[in-house]
Design an enzyme around this catalytic site. Structure first.
Site, PDB file in Angstrom:
ATOM      1  NE  ARG A  49     -20.176 -35.938 -77.126  1.00  0.00           N
ATOM      2  CZ  ARG A  49     -21.198 -35.905 -77.997  1.00  0.00           C
ATOM      3  NH1 ARG A  49     -22.437 -36.081 -77.586  1.00  0.00           N
ATOM      4  NH2 ARG A  49     -20.976 -35.698 -79.293  1.00  0.00           N
ATOM      5  CE1 TYR A  80     -12.102 -29.835 -53.573  1.00  0.00           C
ATOM      6  CE2 TYR A  80     -13.530 -29.233 -55.403  1.00  0.00           C
ATOM      7  CZ  TYR A  80     -12.311 -29.674 -54.936  1.00  0.00           C
ATOM      8  OH  TYR A  80     -11.308 -29.950 -55.819  1.00  0.00           O
ATOM      9  CG  ASP A  93     -19.045 -33.172 -52.653  1.00  0.00           C
ATOM     10  OD1 ASP A  93     -18.675 -34.350 -52.500  1.00  0.00           O
ATOM     11  OD2 ASP A  93     -18.313 -32.285 -53.143  1.00  0.00           O
ATOM     12  CE  LYS A 129     -10.398 -35.632 -54.783  1.00  0.00           C
ATOM     13  NZ  LYS A 129     -11.342 -34.575 -54.447  1.00  0.00           N
TER      14      LYS A 129
HETATM   15  C1  PLP Z   1     -11.945 -33.435 -55.146  1.00  0.00           C
HETATM   16  C2  PLP Z   1     -13.300 -32.985 -54.746  1.00  0.00           C
HETATM   17  C3  PLP Z   1     -14.209 -32.480 -55.681  1.00  0.00           C
HETATM   18  C4  PLP Z   1     -13.846 -32.270 -57.142  1.00  0.00           C
HETATM   19  O1  PLP Z   1     -13.615 -33.474 -57.780  1.00  0.00           O
HETATM   20  P1  PLP Z   1     -12.578 -33.642 -59.018  1.00  0.00           P
HETATM   21  O2  PLP Z   1     -12.633 -35.109 -59.257  1.00  0.00           O
HETATM   22  O3  PLP Z   1     -11.259 -33.137 -58.556  1.00  0.00           O
HETATM   23  O4  PLP Z   1     -13.129 -32.840 -60.143  1.00  0.00           O
HETATM   24  C5  PLP Z   1     -15.474 -32.134 -55.234  1.00  0.00           C
HETATM   25  N1  PLP Z   1     -15.822 -32.264 -53.938  1.00  0.00           N
HETATM   26  C6  PLP Z   1     -14.969 -32.738 -53.005  1.00  0.00           C
HETATM   27  C7  PLP Z   1     -15.421 -32.859 -51.591  1.00  0.00           C
HETATM   28  C8  PLP Z   1     -13.681 -33.114 -53.374  1.00  0.00           C
HETATM   29  O5  PLP Z   1     -12.841 -33.571 -52.442  1.00  0.00           O
END
Ligand code: PLP
Length: 384
Positions: A49, A101, A174, A199
């Site tokens: 962890r 998001y 983000d 992603k």
């Molecule tokens: C998918 C996504 C998230 C969240 O990420 P997870 O890996 O699904 O927890 C946050 N911000 C954006 C822009 C995303 O596309």
């Protein structure tokens, strides 16, 4: 030696031979704990962890990709967001954009709120609005996205950093949509970068993971503490997959962007399309800003169909190569309807006010052959 390119660095960092065996690919250290020589005396790792050798290789690659001093890997993008918010205390105020998001929106309104963090959603790309919000309330952090999801609006990163610094608050972005490859917010002075590694960074739609990067050594210590104390950490096997994915980040991102531009240009000329949203199009109101702060335009394309809800559904269920699914950033092309899928939880009036109508489609353009993708869209558009 001169600074190596990112393509070189990611392959290099992801294939350092193991000192013991010479293995070129980082072993999956699938072990929760590590032997100690004497009580409290251990080598680099003691408990997974806290840290793990496979994760440590990945974190090195993440830091290199983002030009960051420090990077931390998480079990999801939301886990990464939670860690950054772990720097805040009850009473702290957050200013954020009005089309962020959905999961971040839910996190703020349902989680951060119960911990006493206050927040407001503003038109963050407007300097006067941002300045107004920051001068009214003592703000601890500005949280933003660029490009936004699903409308691909751009926010001037340099402007947000300049204004936030004047008011002495942190900035966090983000950066999921551009991946570390096309946009490096830390170079503009942003304090914290967050990614859904699920992603583009991993790029193969086979893990859920997140990342935080920063150059602030002071805050890094606290982030690392929160990461370990809260425990949203990722498995060594997932780290191995993300290492493998990240070695091809550059090759993939260039292919995504090249295909996305071709698809966007083709869509612009189609009679059943009302409007295409893609920062790489010369017709985009964001094109100049995109060229200023991004080194590529990414693989996400949104567009409005000349169709009602039923026509849009016929189009979405009529594709063969594009899979109808949420998420994005994998090698395969995905397509979705924000109004009924990713942004379903947004109240209809709010959704329509910002431009997320029933005829809006969001596509994650994969690395297949662009002409095949175009042919698929063409036959599906004929079904409207
Ligand atoms: C998918 C996504 C998230 C969240 O990420 P997870 O890996 O699904 O927890 C946050 N911000 C954006 C822009 C995303 O596309």
């Amino acid at each position: 030696m001169s600074k190596r390119s990112l393509d070189t660095e990611l392959v290099y960092l992801g294939t350092r031979p193991c000192p013991q065996t010479g293995a070129v690919c980082p072993p999956i250290y699938q072990s929760s704990t590590f032997a100690q020589e004497a009580p409290g005396v251990y080598r680099e790792f003691d408990y997974t962890r806290t840290d793990n050798p496979t994760r440590s290789v990945l974190q090195g690659m993440l830091a290199a990709a983002e030009n960051a001093k420090h990077a931390l890997a998480f079990a999801s993008g939301m886990g990464a967001i939670d860690c950054i918010f772990g720097l805040l205390e009850a009473g702290d105020h957050v200013v954020t954009g009005d089309d962020i998001y959905g999961g971040t929106y839910r996190y703020l309104t349902d989680i951060a709120k119960t911990r006493g963090v206050t927040f407001e959603f503003i038109k963050i790309d407007d300097e006067a609005t941002l300045r107004g919000a920051l001068s009214r309330t003592k703000t601890r952090m500005v949280w933003f996205e660029s490009p936004t999801n699903p409308l691909l609006n751009l926010v001037d990163i340099e402007m947000v950093v300049r204004v936030a610094k004047e008011f002495g608050c942190w900035t966090a972005i983000d950066n999921t949509f551009m991946s570390s490859y096309f946009q490096k917010p830390l170079d503009f002075g942003v304090d914290f970068v967050m990614h859904s590694m699920t992603k583009y960074l991993n790029g193969h739609s086979d893990v859920i993971m997140g990342a935080v990067m920063t150059n602030r050594t002071d805050c890094y210590e606290r982030l690392k503490f929160v990461q370990n104390a809260v425990g949203a950490t990722c498995s060594p096997f997932d780290c191995f997959l993300a290492i493998r994915g990240m070695k091809t980040l550059g090759v993939r991102m260039r292919a995504h962007a090249e295909n996305a531009l071709k698809v966007a240009q083709w869509l612009e000329g189609h009679e059943k399309i009302e409007r295409v949203l893609y920062p790489g199009l010369v017709s985009s109101p964001h094109h100049e800003l995109a060229k200023k702060q991004m080194s590529g335009f990414g693989g996400m394309v949104s567009f409005y169909l000349k169709a009602d809800l039923e026509g849009t559904k016929r189009f979405l269920t009529g594709t063969e190569l594009f899979t109808l699914a949420v998420s994005l950033g994998g090698v395969e092309s995905l397509i979705e309807q924000p109004a009924t899928m990713t942004h379903f939880e947004m109240p209809k009036e709010v959704r329509e006010a910002v431009g997320i109508g029933d005829n809006l489609v969001r596509a994650s353009i994969g690395i297949e052959d662009a002409d095949d993708l175009i042919a698929d869209l063409d036959q599906a558009l004929a079904k409207i």
